[in-house]
Design a protein around this motif. Structure first.
Motif, PDB file in Angstrom:
ATOM      1  N   TRP A 204      -0.206  -2.488   4.557  1.00 19.69           N
ATOM      2  CA  TRP A 204      -0.979  -2.574   3.316  1.00 19.69           C
ATOM      3  C   TRP A 204      -2.471  -2.455   3.609  1.00 19.69           C
ATOM      4  O   TRP A 204      -2.945  -2.858   4.671  1.00 19.69           O
ATOM      5  CB  TRP A 204      -0.704  -3.924   2.656  1.00 19.69           C
ATOM      6  N   ARG A 219      -0.647  -6.665  -4.409  1.00 17.13           N
ATOM      7  CA  ARG A 219       0.448  -6.550  -3.448  1.00 17.13           C
ATOM      8  C   ARG A 219       1.258  -5.306  -3.785  1.00 17.13           C
ATOM      9  O   ARG A 219       1.547  -5.033  -4.949  1.00 17.13           O
ATOM     10  CB  ARG A 219       1.355  -7.793  -3.510  1.00 17.13           C
ATOM     11  N   TYR A 223       5.208  -1.701   0.823  1.00 10.53           N
ATOM     12  CA  TYR A 223       4.698  -2.073   2.134  1.00 10.53           C
ATOM     13  C   TYR A 223       4.878  -3.548   2.464  1.00 10.53           C
ATOM     14  O   TYR A 223       4.622  -3.968   3.591  1.00 10.53           O
ATOM     15  CB  TYR A 223       3.198  -1.743   2.232  1.00 10.53           C
ATOM     16  N   CYS A 224       5.302  -4.344   1.504  1.00 14.28           N
ATOM     17  CA  CYS A 224       5.285  -5.793   1.673  1.00 14.28           C
ATOM     18  C   CYS A 224       6.410  -6.273   2.588  1.00 14.28           C
ATOM     19  O   CYS A 224       7.596  -6.091   2.301  1.00 14.28           O
ATOM     20  CB  CYS A 224       5.379  -6.480   0.316  1.00 14.28           C
TER      21      CYS A 224
END
Length: 234
Positions: A204, A219, A223-224
């Motif tokens: 991120w 967020r 990609y989290c």
């Protein structure tokens, strides 16, 4: 470093590159099959022209690095493109990161490969607990970007904070742009502010968040790491 598709390489530009060779010429090449390349480029005959220009760069012994954007369309082309680069002694790098267009259009994100197929990589170094939003080279490095109109900016994805080199010298422009970024901090309720993965191997970055969600603190589920590797794009 020059970023290019090599499509518009003319004899006069090639001669300039010979006389004043840059640190690196980074060429994006997403396929070695003309049919696939031309479809992605949206220009019939693009592959033949680019291949001819790459041969000219090779003959001139210029420092070429080949890059590839991994997408659902190009994933199968990865071995061939890597071999194309290595056969010429060029460095090669493939990236699975896809961003919205600079106007915020998210259409390119639909071409992302499933998150389960990629390895998240550390996007930038950050000191834990400092609260600084931009911990990447935008603040810690000495690099910057210049667009064709002479605008200098620190983040290639956030171009609202830019300084014209037609009005400022380079040193003053960099300092001005850096001051604007250095003042930005995570808000206390930002989801990524206290995440341990942000200091580990999270891909991120605030630039991606700005383009994709309109908020550099947002967020991004793709990609989290804190919510696992569930593929939000199918």
């Amino acid at each position: 470093t020059v970023f290019t598709s090599a499509f518009h390489l003319t004899p006069s530009i090639l001669e300039l590159l010979r006389r004043r060779p840059p640190f690196s010429i980074e060429v994006t090449m997403n396929a070695t099959k003309a049919r696939v390349y031309d479809k992605i480029a949206g220009v019939q005959g693009a592959f033949g022209r680019v291949k001819k220009n790459l041969a000219a760069l090779e003959a001139a012994k210029l420092p070429v690095k080949m890059k590839m954007q991994l997408t659902r369309q190009t994933l199968a082309e990865l071995p061939a493109v890597r071999r194309f680069a290595h056969d010429r002694g060029w460095a090669f790098e493939a990236s699975s990161q896809l961003y919205p267009r600079l106007n915020g259009d998210p259409a390119p994100c639909a071409l992302r490969v499933p998150a389960s197929l990629i390895k998240s990589r550390r996007s930038f170094a950050r000191k834990e607990g400092c609260g600084v939003l931009f911990g990447c080279a935008a603040l810690s490095g000495d690099g910057f970007y210049i667009d064709p109109s002479g605008n200098l900016f620190l983040c290639p994805l956030i171009r609202t904070e830019r300084v014209s080199l037609l009005k400022w010298d380079v040193s003053s422009a960099v300092k001005t742009a850096r001051r604007a970024f250095a003042s930005l901090r995570f808000s206390q309720d930002a989801a990524c502010a206290s995440c341990a993965h942000l200091h580990d191997d999270c891909a991120w970055c605030p630039g991606q968040a700005f383009l994709e969600a309109g908020d550099p603190q947002a967020r991004l589920p793709y990609y989290c790491l804190s919510v696992g590797k569930k593929d939000k794009n199918g």
